[in-house]
Design a protein around this motif. Structure first.
Motif, PDB file in Angstrom:
ATOM      1  N   PHE A 112      38.705  41.002  38.264  1.00  0.00           N
ATOM      2  CA  PHE A 112      39.912  40.299  37.814  1.00  0.00           C
ATOM      3  C   PHE A 112      39.684  39.528  36.520  1.00  0.00           C
ATOM      4  N   VAL A 172      49.543  38.741  44.974  1.00  0.00           N
ATOM      5  CA  VAL A 172      49.969  37.788  43.957  1.00  0.00           C
ATOM      6  C   VAL A 172      50.924  36.826  44.653  1.00  0.00           C
ATOM      7  N   ARG A 207      40.778  32.568  45.350  1.00  0.00           N
ATOM      8  CA  ARG A 207      41.688  32.840  44.224  1.00  0.00           C
ATOM      9  C   ARG A 207      40.812  33.336  43.075  1.00  0.00           C
ATOM     10  N   LEU A 221      49.104  43.560  46.359  1.00  0.00           N
ATOM     11  CA  LEU A 221      48.386  44.440  45.433  1.00  0.00           C
ATOM     12  C   LEU A 221      47.580  45.472  46.214  1.00  0.00           C
ATOM     13  N   HIS A 250      47.336  47.288  39.555  1.00  0.00           N
ATOM     14  CA  HIS A 250      47.290  47.883  40.884  1.00  0.00           C
ATOM     15  C   HIS A 250      46.461  49.168  40.894  1.00  0.00           C
ATOM     16  N   HIS A 286      54.489  36.610  49.190  1.00  0.00           N
ATOM     17  CA  HIS A 286      53.534  37.305  48.322  1.00  0.00           C
ATOM     18  C   HIS A 286      54.071  38.640  47.829  1.00  0.00           C
ATOM     19  N   VAL A 316      51.768  35.364  35.974  1.00  0.00           N
ATOM     20  CA  VAL A 316      50.732  35.660  36.961  1.00  0.00           C
ATOM     21  C   VAL A 316      49.398  35.328  36.300  1.00  0.00           C
ATOM     22  N   ASP A 339      46.587  34.362  38.415  1.00  0.00           N
ATOM     23  CA  ASP A 339      45.499  34.622  39.353  1.00  0.00           C
ATOM     24  C   ASP A 339      45.966  35.559  40.461  1.00  0.00           C
ATOM     25  N   VAL A 340      44.989  36.044  41.205  1.00  0.00           N
ATOM     26  CA  VAL A 340      45.218  36.949  42.331  1.00  0.00           C
ATOM     27  C   VAL A 340      44.503  36.342  43.534  1.00  0.00           C
TER      28      VAL A 340
END
Length: 187
Positions: free
Chosen positions: A68, A11, A180, A46, A103, A43, A160, A162-163
């Motif tokens: 996601f 993240v 992303r 995760l 996670h 960052h 948050v 997006d990852v």
């Protein structure tokens, strides 16, 4: 045997918060010596670095995108500083059930559902944090850094949405954003 690419999933805090954290990392590098962290984007990890064959990247990315897209966005709070062992100083992430659930589900997805990651999950459990100094920190430097930062205050809050999947560039020896993945928009 073909060499597998190094990846990790993280993240990213928004730009203004990342800049404040990068300024802390520069301060530590300038005053105490450790500079390794400056080669890595700011960052929250995760999934730590893992090796996976690049020829299957599109399948991995498609699986991660689907994974996601079913998880809602959430907010995170960063509060003050913490320390691991005698070589890591970090910014603490306030307890967050959505982050811990994401996670745990990601770890199960990567290991049990897809076998993208074959190694065990983290030893000692997952402690979310944003590192400000690590690996090239000597015990003596750690003691000096921690003496100052254990009482210093830090606070930030951010959504948050997006990852990020990062790929290690073997030539330039640095991490680059590869993809992303947006999270489900919160109502």
């Amino acid at each position: 045997m073909k060499h597998k690419t190094l990846w990790f999933i993280a993240v990213f805090p928004p730009g203004d918060i990342a800049e404040k954290i990068r300024a802390i990392q520069h301060e530590i590098a300038d005053r105490f010596g450790p500079r390794r962290i400056l080669k890595i984007p700011v960052h929250l990890t995760l999934e730590p670095p893992f090796r996976y064959d690049e020829q299957y990247e599109s399948e991995m990315s498609a699986g991660l995108e689907k994974f996601f897209s079913t998880h809602p966005g959430f907010s995170l709070e960063l509060r003050n500083f913490g320390s691991f062992r005698d070589d890591v100083v970090f910014i603490e992430v306030a307890p967050s059930l959505p982050l811990l659930e994401l996670h745990a589900e990601l770890s199960a997805f990567l290991r049990e559902k897809t076998s993208i990651v074959t190694g065990s999950p983290w030893h000692g459990g997952y402690t979310p944090h944003i590192t400000v100094a690590n690996r090239d920190v000597t015990p003596a430097a750690h003691e000096r850094i921690w003496r100052e930062f254990n009482t210093r205050k830090f606070f930030a809050e951010f959504p948050v949405s997006d990852v990020v999947l990062l790929r290690h560039d073997e030539v330039e020896k640095m991490w680059r954003v590869h993809r992303r993945f947006p999270l489900l928009k919160s109502p």
